[in-house]
Write a protein that holds these residues in place. Structure first.
Motif, PDB file in Angstrom:
ATOM      1  N   VAL A  34       0.737  -1.115  -0.092  1.00 34.82           N
ATOM      2  CA  VAL A  34      -0.035  -0.048  -0.023  1.00 34.82           C
ATOM      3  C   VAL A  34       1.073   1.154   0.070  1.00 34.82           C
ATOM      4  N   SER A  35       0.761   2.006  -1.141  1.00 31.01           N
ATOM      5  CA  SER A  35       1.786   3.041  -1.105  1.00 31.01           C
ATOM      6  C   SER A  35       1.587   4.241  -0.247  1.00 31.01           C
ATOM      7  N   GLU A  36       2.654   4.836   0.061  1.00 29.13           N
ATOM      8  CA  GLU A  36       2.524   5.676   1.463  1.00 29.13           C
ATOM      9  C   GLU A  36       1.702   7.010   0.986  1.00 29.13           C
ATOM     10  N   TYR A  37       1.623   7.040  -0.379  1.00 32.54           N
ATOM     11  CA  TYR A  37       0.668   8.362  -1.014  1.00 32.54           C
ATOM     12  C   TYR A  37      -0.475   7.856  -1.162  1.00 32.54           C
ATOM     13  N   VAL A  38      -1.248   6.771  -0.530  1.00 31.25           N
ATOM     14  CA  VAL A  38      -2.613   6.510  -0.512  1.00 31.25           C
ATOM     15  C   VAL A  38      -3.031   7.359   0.740  1.00 31.25           C
ATOM     16  N   PRO A  39      -4.044   8.200   0.584  1.00 30.20           N
ATOM     17  CA  PRO A  39      -4.301   9.005   1.850  1.00 30.20           C
ATOM     18  C   PRO A  39      -5.301   8.254   2.797  1.00 30.20           C
ATOM     19  N   ILE A  96      13.267   9.778 -10.589  1.00 30.59           N
ATOM     20  CA  ILE A  96      14.639  10.407 -10.857  1.00 30.59           C
ATOM     21  C   ILE A  96      15.347  11.016  -9.811  1.00 30.59           C
ATOM     22  N   ARG A  97      16.767  11.220  -9.847  1.00 28.75           N
ATOM     23  CA  ARG A  97      17.253  11.947  -8.742  1.00 28.75           C
ATOM     24  C   ARG A  97      18.204  13.026  -9.611  1.00 28.75           C
ATOM     25  N   ASP A  98      17.665  13.611 -10.643  1.00 31.80           N
ATOM     26  CA  ASP A  98      18.349  14.726 -11.143  1.00 31.80           C
ATOM     27  C   ASP A  98      18.485  15.954 -10.313  1.00 31.80           C
ATOM     28  N   PRO A  99      19.689  16.590 -10.290  1.00 32.10           N
ATOM     29  CA  PRO A  99      19.922  17.692  -9.711  1.00 32.10           C
ATOM     30  C   PRO A  99      18.822  18.701  -9.410  1.00 32.10           C
ATOM     31  N   HIS A 100      18.056  19.022 -10.577  1.00 30.61           N
ATOM     32  CA  HIS A 100      17.117  19.810 -10.918  1.00 30.61           C
ATOM     33  C   HIS A 100      15.592  19.382 -10.638  1.00 30.61           C
ATOM     34  N   ALA A 101      15.570  17.981 -10.301  1.00 31.22           N
ATOM     35  CA  ALA A 101      14.185  17.253 -10.115  1.00 31.22           C
ATOM     36  C   ALA A 101      14.574  16.036  -9.355  1.00 31.22           C
ATOM     37  N   ASN A 102      14.945  16.340  -7.995  1.00 33.78           N
ATOM     38  CA  ASN A 102      15.217  15.020  -7.495  1.00 33.78           C
ATOM     39  C   ASN A 102      13.808  14.696  -6.421  1.00 33.78           C
ATOM     40  N   TRP A 103      13.086  13.620  -6.988  1.00 34.06           N
ATOM     41  CA  TRP A 103      12.137  13.397  -6.335  1.00 34.06           C
ATOM     42  C   TRP A 103      12.352  13.226  -4.665  1.00 34.06           C
ATOM     43  N   SER A 108       3.004  14.170  -2.094  1.00 36.08           N
ATOM     44  CA  SER A 108       1.971  13.700  -2.048  1.00 36.08           C
ATOM     45  C   SER A 108       0.801  14.172  -2.805  1.00 36.08           C
ATOM     46  N   ALA A 109       1.109  15.676  -2.800  1.00 38.21           N
ATOM     47  CA  ALA A 109       0.149  16.617  -3.813  1.00 38.21           C
ATOM     48  C   ALA A 109       0.415  16.083  -5.630  1.00 38.21           C
ATOM     49  N   LEU A 110       1.737  15.707  -5.652  1.00 37.71           N
ATOM     50  CA  LEU A 110       1.661  15.333  -7.169  1.00 37.71           C
ATOM     51  C   LEU A 110       1.204  14.034  -7.498  1.00 37.71           C
ATOM     52  N   MET A 111       1.263  13.203  -6.440  1.00 37.40           N
ATOM     53  CA  MET A 111       0.825  11.812  -6.551  1.00 37.40           C
ATOM     54  C   MET A 111      -0.778  11.913  -6.479  1.00 37.40           C
ATOM     55  N   ALA A 112      -1.395  12.952  -5.871  1.00 39.03           N
ATOM     56  CA  ALA A 112      -2.655  13.005  -5.903  1.00 39.03           C
ATOM     57  C   ALA A 112      -3.246  13.424  -7.223  1.00 39.03           C
ATOM     58  N   GLU A 113      -2.564  14.426  -8.002  1.00 40.24           N
ATOM     59  CA  GLU A 113      -2.829  14.896  -9.269  1.00 40.24           C
ATOM     60  C   GLU A 113      -2.905  13.703 -10.155  1.00 40.24           C
ATOM     61  N   HIS A 114      -1.603  12.774  -9.883  1.00 43.74           N
ATOM     62  CA  HIS A 114      -1.598  11.522 -10.680  1.00 43.74           C
ATOM     63  C   HIS A 114      -2.521  10.539 -10.735  1.00 43.74           C
ATOM     64  N   ALA A 115      -2.953  10.204  -9.359  1.00 44.72           N
ATOM     65  CA  ALA A 115      -4.157   9.271  -9.065  1.00 44.72           C
ATOM     66  C   ALA A 115      -5.634   9.723  -9.758  1.00 44.72           C
ATOM     67  N   THR A 116      -5.709  11.113  -9.745  1.00 42.46           N
ATOM     68  CA  THR A 116      -6.868  12.070 -10.400  1.00 42.46           C
ATOM     69  C   THR A 116      -6.927  11.348 -11.860  1.00 42.46           C
ATOM     70  N   PHE A 174       1.750  13.593 -18.559  1.00 41.95           N
ATOM     71  CA  PHE A 174       1.612  14.983 -18.451  1.00 41.95           C
ATOM     72  C   PHE A 174       1.600  15.456 -16.952  1.00 41.95           C
ATOM     73  N   ASP A 175       1.417  14.655 -16.138  1.00 42.60           N
ATOM     74  CA  ASP A 175       1.286  14.990 -14.745  1.00 42.60           C
ATOM     75  C   ASP A 175       2.685  15.097 -14.432  1.00 42.60           C
ATOM     76  N   GLN A 176       3.041  16.009 -13.383  1.00 43.54           N
ATOM     77  CA  GLN A 176       4.120  16.416 -13.085  1.00 43.54           C
ATOM     78  C   GLN A 176       5.060  15.391 -12.515  1.00 43.54           C
ATOM     79  N   ALA A 177       4.204  14.442 -11.647  1.00 43.33           N
ATOM     80  CA  ALA A 177       4.988  13.391 -11.040  1.00 43.33           C
ATOM     81  C   ALA A 177       5.656  12.278 -12.009  1.00 43.33           C
ATOM     82  N   SER A 178       5.107  12.234 -13.337  1.00 43.77           N
ATOM     83  CA  SER A 178       5.740  11.664 -14.380  1.00 43.77           C
ATOM     84  C   SER A 178       6.417  12.543 -15.217  1.00 43.77           C
TER      85      SER A 178
END
Length: 283
Positions: free
Chosen positions: A117-122, A180-187, A196-204, A249-253
């Motif tokens: 169960v993902s930690e992002y499941v509210p 990813i662990r890119d210096p400018h986009a390290n999750w 959590s907010a980004l994953m909520a958008e992804h789930a929607t 197109f979601d930011q999380a992706s």
């Protein structure tokens, strides 16, 4: 004399999960040279053995077993298996190798993971707060109805994440992925609230495909070279393309995800799979 310890006793060592199941995706290619060198008796025996092994109802098989034909050159067929006991899953792999035609069946790819169960499941409380953040007042009758519906739905959703049933859909797609662990986009350096907010958008975005696509995300950190495995089942092939394209197109992706190879397949019974592969015993 050593003072008594007040720490809680540790659980007994085990290869089973505390919660959830082990999962294996396994892909094979038929080696035509080896197959051509087998006599008809070996082929006949091996095909019978393989058909029995790939029967989900066979005694001793994992809790979940599904077989499918695979499009493209990377594999001819694949298996997905889940069970509390990883050795019961591995026993199928070993039994395939040990069949009379095992030398002709070359593993080309595998993916080892576990259900979670993902930690992002509210939680219900987190879901309630999100409704308020979305402008739904706690005094609004719809607020209580939505919270109650989510509270009733959550245990069933978590049960499916941990102990999944295979949906009755004909198309299956699998791919591994990382954040990813890119210096400018390290999750992994983003605060939990942002992730959590980004994953909520992804789930929607994914909810829009309810009834068309069923998804299972399994965790592979420490088990394989990627962090997650994504299995999609769909009612028809175009839904696979549509959901993957839409959710990119979601930011999380779009900003944080890296994807591995995609495997597309079509669910078949063991007997129909062997017919599809044109594996015949000969005279």
């Amino acid at each position: 004399m050593r003072p008594p310890s007040h720490a809680a006793p540790l659980p007994d060592p085990t290869i089973r999960m505390t919660t959830g199941w082990h999962c294996l995706h396994l892909y094979y290619r038929v080696n035509p040279q080896v197959w051509g060198g087998l006599d008809s008796a070996a082929r006949r025996a091996g095909l019978s053995q393989l058909e029995e092994l790939l029967n989900p109802e066979r005694a001793g098989n994992p809790e979940r077993l599904q077989v499918f034909a695979v499009s493209g050159h990377r594999a001819d067929f694949g298996l997905m298996m889940l069970d509390p006991d990883p050795l019961k899953i591995d026993a199928v792999k070993q039994a395939i190798r040990a069949t009379a035609i095992g030398a002709a069946l070359e593993p080309t790819y595998s993916f080892v993971s576990i259900t979670e169960v993902s930690e992002y499941v509210p939680t219900v409380e987190q879901y309630s707060e999100r409704l308020k953040m979305d402008g739904v007042s706690a005094e609004d009758p719809s607020y209580a109805a939505k919270v109650r519906a989510y509270e009733q739905r959550l245990p069933m959703m978590n049960q499916q994440r941990l102990y999944p049933d295979f949906p009755n859909f004909p198309v299956i797609c699998f791919y591994p992925m990382n954040k990813i662990r890119d210096p400018h986009a390290n999750w992994f350096t983003e605060p939990f609230s942002v992730r959590s907010a980004l994953m909520a958008e992804h789930a929607t975005s994914g909810i829009k495909f309810a009834g068309k696509v069923s998804q299972l995300i399994t965790a592979s950190t420490g088990f394989d070279d990627w962090e997650w495995g994504v299995t999609l089942w769909s009612r028809s092939p175009e839904h696979i393309k549509e959901i993957v394209y839409t959710m990119r197109f979601d930011q999380a992706s779009a900003k944080y995800a890296a994807f591995g190879p995609f495997y597309i397949g079509y669910i078949l019974s063991a007997g129909d799979l062997l017919k599809h592969l044109k594996l015949e015993a000969g005279v």
